[in-house]
Design an enzyme around this catalytic site. Sequence first.
Site, PDB file in Angstrom:
ATOM      1  N   ASP A  80      55.563 -12.112  -6.940  1.00 57.67           N
ATOM      2  CA  ASP A  80      55.676 -12.351  -8.371  1.00 57.67           C
ATOM      3  C   ASP A  80      56.349 -13.700  -8.590  1.00 57.67           C
ATOM      4  O   ASP A  80      56.961 -14.270  -7.688  1.00 57.67           O
ATOM      5  CB  ASP A  80      56.466 -11.217  -9.062  1.00 57.67           C
ATOM      6  CG  ASP A  80      56.053 -11.013 -10.514  1.00 57.67           C
ATOM      7  OD1 ASP A  80      55.607  -9.907 -10.867  1.00 57.67           O
ATOM      8  OD2 ASP A  80      56.172 -11.974 -11.302  1.00 57.67           O
ATOM      9  N   ILE A 123      52.272  -2.920 -15.121  1.00 57.08           N
ATOM     10  CA  ILE A 123      51.387  -2.121 -14.264  1.00 57.08           C
ATOM     11  C   ILE A 123      51.710  -2.335 -12.794  1.00 57.08           C
ATOM     12  O   ILE A 123      51.718  -1.405 -11.984  1.00 57.08           O
ATOM     13  CB  ILE A 123      49.916  -2.455 -14.576  1.00 57.08           C
ATOM     14  CG1 ILE A 123      49.554  -2.005 -16.000  1.00 57.08           C
ATOM     15  CG2 ILE A 123      48.968  -1.839 -13.544  1.00 57.08           C
ATOM     16  CD1 ILE A 123      48.244  -2.541 -16.514  1.00 57.08           C
ATOM     17  N   VAL A 156      47.487  -0.872 -22.279  1.00 53.93           N
ATOM     18  CA  VAL A 156      48.620  -0.306 -21.565  1.00 53.93           C
ATOM     19  C   VAL A 156      49.908  -0.905 -22.135  1.00 53.93           C
ATOM     20  O   VAL A 156      49.970  -2.109 -22.412  1.00 53.93           O
ATOM     21  CB  VAL A 156      48.537  -0.600 -20.057  1.00 53.93           C
ATOM     22  CG1 VAL A 156      49.629   0.135 -19.288  1.00 53.93           C
ATOM     23  CG2 VAL A 156      47.163  -0.235 -19.502  1.00 53.93           C
ATOM     24  N   TYR A 163      39.811 -14.378 -21.619  1.00 50.76           N
ATOM     25  CA  TYR A 163      40.382 -13.220 -20.895  1.00 50.76           C
ATOM     26  C   TYR A 163      39.254 -12.262 -20.521  1.00 50.76           C
ATOM     27  O   TYR A 163      39.167 -11.787 -19.387  1.00 50.76           O
ATOM     28  CB  TYR A 163      41.413 -12.515 -21.785  1.00 50.76           C
ATOM     29  CG  TYR A 163      42.055 -11.308 -21.162  1.00 50.76           C
ATOM     30  CD1 TYR A 163      41.512 -10.033 -21.335  1.00 50.76           C
ATOM     31  CD2 TYR A 163      43.202 -11.434 -20.390  1.00 50.76           C
ATOM     32  CE1 TYR A 163      42.092  -8.915 -20.758  1.00 50.76           C
ATOM     33  CE2 TYR A 163      43.800 -10.313 -19.814  1.00 50.76           C
ATOM     34  CZ  TYR A 163      43.236  -9.064 -20.005  1.00 50.76           C
ATOM     35  OH  TYR A 163      43.820  -7.948 -19.428  1.00 50.76           O
TER      36      TYR A 163
HETATM   37  N1  LIG Z   1      48.582  -4.362 -20.567  1.00 46.85           N
HETATM   38  C1  LIG Z   1      47.304  -4.048 -20.784  1.00 46.85           C
HETATM   39  O1  LIG Z   1      46.917  -3.573 -21.873  1.00 46.85           O
HETATM   40  C2  LIG Z   1      46.296  -4.265 -19.705  1.00 46.85           C
HETATM   41  C3  LIG Z   1      46.556  -5.094 -18.614  1.00 46.85           C
HETATM   42  N2  LIG Z   1      45.576  -5.296 -17.679  1.00 46.85           N
HETATM   43  C4  LIG Z   1      45.816  -6.163 -16.542  1.00 46.85           C
HETATM   44  O2  LIG Z   1      46.860  -5.595 -15.749  1.00 46.85           O
HETATM   45  C5  LIG Z   1      47.488  -6.617 -14.966  1.00 46.85           C
HETATM   46  C6  LIG Z   1      48.992  -6.502 -15.117  1.00 46.85           C
HETATM   47  O3  LIG Z   1      49.291  -6.757 -16.469  1.00 46.85           O
HETATM   48  P1  LIG Z   1      50.523  -6.074 -17.235  1.00 46.85           P
HETATM   49  O4  LIG Z   1      51.301  -5.247 -16.295  1.00 46.85           O
HETATM   50  O5  LIG Z   1      50.001  -5.485 -18.481  1.00 46.85           O
HETATM   51  O6  LIG Z   1      51.328  -7.384 -17.628  1.00 46.85           O
HETATM   52  P2  LIG Z   1      52.856  -7.789 -17.450  1.00 46.85           P
HETATM   53  O7  LIG Z   1      52.967  -9.112 -18.147  1.00 46.85           O
HETATM   54  O8  LIG Z   1      53.736  -6.679 -17.829  1.00 46.85           O
HETATM   55  O9  LIG Z   1      53.015  -8.000 -15.865  1.00 46.85           O
HETATM   56  C7  LIG Z   1      52.321  -9.039 -15.213  1.00 46.85           C
HETATM   57  C8  LIG Z   1      53.103  -9.424 -13.970  1.00 46.85           C
HETATM   58  O10 LIG Z   1      52.401 -10.477 -13.311  1.00 46.85           O
HETATM   59  C9  LIG Z   1      53.301 -11.525 -13.026  1.00 46.85           C
HETATM   60  N3  LIG Z   1      52.598 -12.809 -12.959  1.00 46.85           N
HETATM   61  C10 LIG Z   1      52.131 -13.546 -13.989  1.00 46.85           C
HETATM   62  N4  LIG Z   1      51.571 -14.674 -13.538  1.00 46.85           N
HETATM   63  C11 LIG Z   1      51.674 -14.653 -12.185  1.00 46.85           C
HETATM   64  C12 LIG Z   1      51.283 -15.526 -11.152  1.00 46.85           C
HETATM   65  N5  LIG Z   1      50.710 -16.707 -11.409  1.00 46.85           N
HETATM   66  N6  LIG Z   1      51.534 -15.162  -9.861  1.00 46.85           N
HETATM   67  C13 LIG Z   1      52.160 -14.005  -9.593  1.00 46.85           C
HETATM   68  N7  LIG Z   1      52.576 -13.131 -10.521  1.00 46.85           N
HETATM   69  C14 LIG Z   1      52.323 -13.455 -11.808  1.00 46.85           C
HETATM   70  C15 LIG Z   1      54.330 -11.479 -14.156  1.00 46.85           C
HETATM   71  O11 LIG Z   1      55.535 -12.143 -13.794  1.00 46.85           O
HETATM   72  C16 LIG Z   1      54.499  -9.978 -14.320  1.00 46.85           C
HETATM   73  O12 LIG Z   1      55.470  -9.462 -13.437  1.00 46.85           O
HETATM   74  C17 LIG Z   1      46.902  -7.942 -15.496  1.00 46.85           C
HETATM   75  O13 LIG Z   1      45.887  -8.389 -14.612  1.00 46.85           O
HETATM   76  C18 LIG Z   1      46.291  -7.555 -16.841  1.00 46.85           C
HETATM   77  O14 LIG Z   1      45.227  -8.404 -17.204  1.00 46.85           O
HETATM   78  C19 LIG Z   1      44.336  -4.684 -17.758  1.00 46.85           C
HETATM   79  C20 LIG Z   1      44.060  -3.860 -18.806  1.00 46.85           C
HETATM   80  C21 LIG Z   1      45.023  -3.566 -19.829  1.00 46.85           C
HETATM   81  C1  LIG Z   2      44.342  -8.166 -26.772  1.00 44.92           C
HETATM   82  C2  LIG Z   2      44.087  -8.361 -25.324  1.00 44.92           C
HETATM   83  C3  LIG Z   2      44.447  -7.161 -24.484  1.00 44.92           C
HETATM   84  C4  LIG Z   2      44.607  -7.536 -23.045  1.00 44.92           C
HETATM   85  C5  LIG Z   2      44.877  -6.304 -22.196  1.00 44.92           C
HETATM   86  C6  LIG Z   2      43.602  -5.593 -21.860  1.00 44.92           C
HETATM   87  O1  LIG Z   2      42.929  -5.944 -20.919  1.00 44.92           O
HETATM   88  C7  LIG Z   2      43.209  -4.506 -22.742  1.00 44.92           C
HETATM   89  C8  LIG Z   2      41.943  -4.008 -22.776  1.00 44.92           C
HETATM   90  C9  LIG Z   2      41.715  -2.822 -23.576  1.00 44.92           C
HETATM   91  C10 LIG Z   2      40.562  -2.417 -24.090  1.00 44.92           C
HETATM   92  C11 LIG Z   2      39.349  -3.181 -24.174  1.00 44.92           C
HETATM   93  C12 LIG Z   2      38.247  -2.630 -24.761  1.00 44.92           C
HETATM   94  C13 LIG Z   2      37.042  -3.386 -25.010  1.00 44.92           C
HETATM   95  C14 LIG Z   2      36.132  -2.856 -25.873  1.00 44.92           C
HETATM   96  C15 LIG Z   2      34.957  -3.654 -26.285  1.00 44.92           C
HETATM   97  O2  LIG Z   2      34.195  -4.044 -25.162  1.00 44.92           O
HETATM   98  C16 LIG Z   2      34.062  -2.872 -27.262  1.00 44.92           C
HETATM   99  O3  LIG Z   2      34.844  -2.531 -28.376  1.00 44.92           O
HETATM  100  C17 LIG Z   2      32.904  -3.735 -27.656  1.00 44.92           C
HETATM  101  C18 LIG Z   2      32.176  -3.123 -28.839  1.00 44.92           C
HETATM  102  C19 LIG Z   2      30.708  -3.397 -28.792  1.00 44.92           C
HETATM  103  C20 LIG Z   2      30.376  -4.819 -28.553  1.00 44.92           C
HETATM  104  O4  LIG Z   2      29.687  -5.063 -27.543  1.00 44.92           O
HETATM  105  O5  LIG Z   2      30.804  -5.664 -29.374  1.00 44.92           O
END
Ligand SMILES: NC(=O)C1=CN([C@@H]2O[C@H](COP(=O)(O)OP(=O)(O)OC[C@H]3O[C@@H](n4cnc5c(N)ncnc54)[C@H](O)[C@@H]3O)[C@@H](O)[C@H]2O)C=CC1
Ligand SMILES: CCCCCC(=O)/C=C/C=C\C=C\C=C\[C@@H](O)[C@@H](O)CCCC(=O)O
Length: 256
Positions: free
Chosen positions: A36, A17, A186, A151
């Site tokens: 990073d 992201i 994502v 998390y």
């Molecule tokens: N992938 C998903 O489904 C979702 C991700 N997120 C959030 O989006 C953000 C980005 O995650 P993604 O792109 O999915 O993961 P990713 O693992 O692809 O990228 C994360 C980036 O952060 C860097 N990083 C890790 N630890 C670090 C640190 N201590 N200092 C500086 N950089 C660091 C990594 O080297 C990497 O470049 C995170 O906060 C994650 O929790 C939120 C919702 C959904």
């Molecule tokens: C497996 C970890 C994924 C980490 C990346 C990330 O942040 C992804 C999030 C994606 C979706 C999250 C949705 C959460 C849904 C719940 O809050 C919902 O299903 C709860 C249902 C009702 C309840 O309160 O139990």
Amino acid sequence: MALSGKVAVVTGGAMGIGRAITETLLQSGATVVLLDVNESAAKSLLDDLHKVYGRDRTLFLSCTVESEEQVKAALQKTVDTFGGIDILCNNAGILNEGEWEKTVSINLLGVIRGTYVALQHMNKLTGGRGGVVINTASMAGLGPLLSCPVYTASKHGVVGFTRAMAAASKASDYGIRFNAVCPGFVQTDLISNTKLKLGQFSHLEDATNQLMAEMRMLAPSEVAACVLELATDETKNGEALMVFAQGKQYVTFPTL
Ligand SMILES: NC(=O)C1=CN([C@@H]2O[C@H](COP(=O)(O)OP(=O)(O)OC[C@H]3O[C@@H](n4cnc5c(N)ncnc54)[C@H](O)[C@@H]3O)[C@@H](O)[C@H]2O)C=CC1
Ligand SMILES: CCCCCC(=O)/C=C/C=C\C=C\C=C\[C@@H](O)[C@@H](O)CCCC(=O)O
């Protein structure tokens, strides 16, 4: 372009992201400094970006958001190089229920640290030019993900911190907006091999995989587009923008 002349900092900007945010902000005319820990990924990205945007609008600084010293040095280098900071994307994050203290340290404390250090440079009351802070939370910051309680807690903390900072900034006239982006699942490395990242809750992987299938996957660029919206819409402060595969929706929080 919407962000011409603006200077943005993106933590975790080398992959996933954060990489998409970096590219989207550059496309909109901003100068982008990516912080990073993954130097090889960052340098590979910079090589690609330099071919498209030239060398004078991008900078990579090796920095972990866990270190006050490194964050302070990186943001000072940003100000010294480009004259200020207008946009901060606190995006860096991990999923690791086994090393849950590290998860909190990066996902929540890293967002607080980046915000507080950037405040010294962005706050209009201390010589800054104001701007916007966009924190990458998650849908797990609004509702529980049963397979990753820590998390979930870290992301709930990011949402709460963002909303409180938005109110504090408005009341204090800092000139800085604070918003959270809350994506669903994502397609990035973070959600690869999740069983290894769920620690004592790895037995609940199937439930999460089922949710993932129901919600469907987002592309990083879809999240980055929402970050751009939060960066450019100056009416947005204290918002949490949910991003689904089917679209996006601003959260309406209860009035207490
Ligand atoms: N992938 C998903 O489904 C979702 C991700 N997120 C959030 O989006 C953000 C980005 O995650 P993604 O792109 O999915 O993961 P990713 O693992 O692809 O990228 C994360 C980036 O952060 C860097 N990083 C890790 N630890 C670090 C640190 N201590 N200092 C500086 N950089 C660091 C990594 O080297 C990497 O470049 C995170 O906060 C994650 O929790 C939120 C919702 C959904
Ligand atoms: C497996 C970890 C994924 C980490 C990346 C990330 O942040 C992804 C999030 C994606 C979706 C999250 C949705 C959460 C849904 C719940 O809050 C919902 O299903 C709860 C249902 C009702 C309840 O309160 O139990």
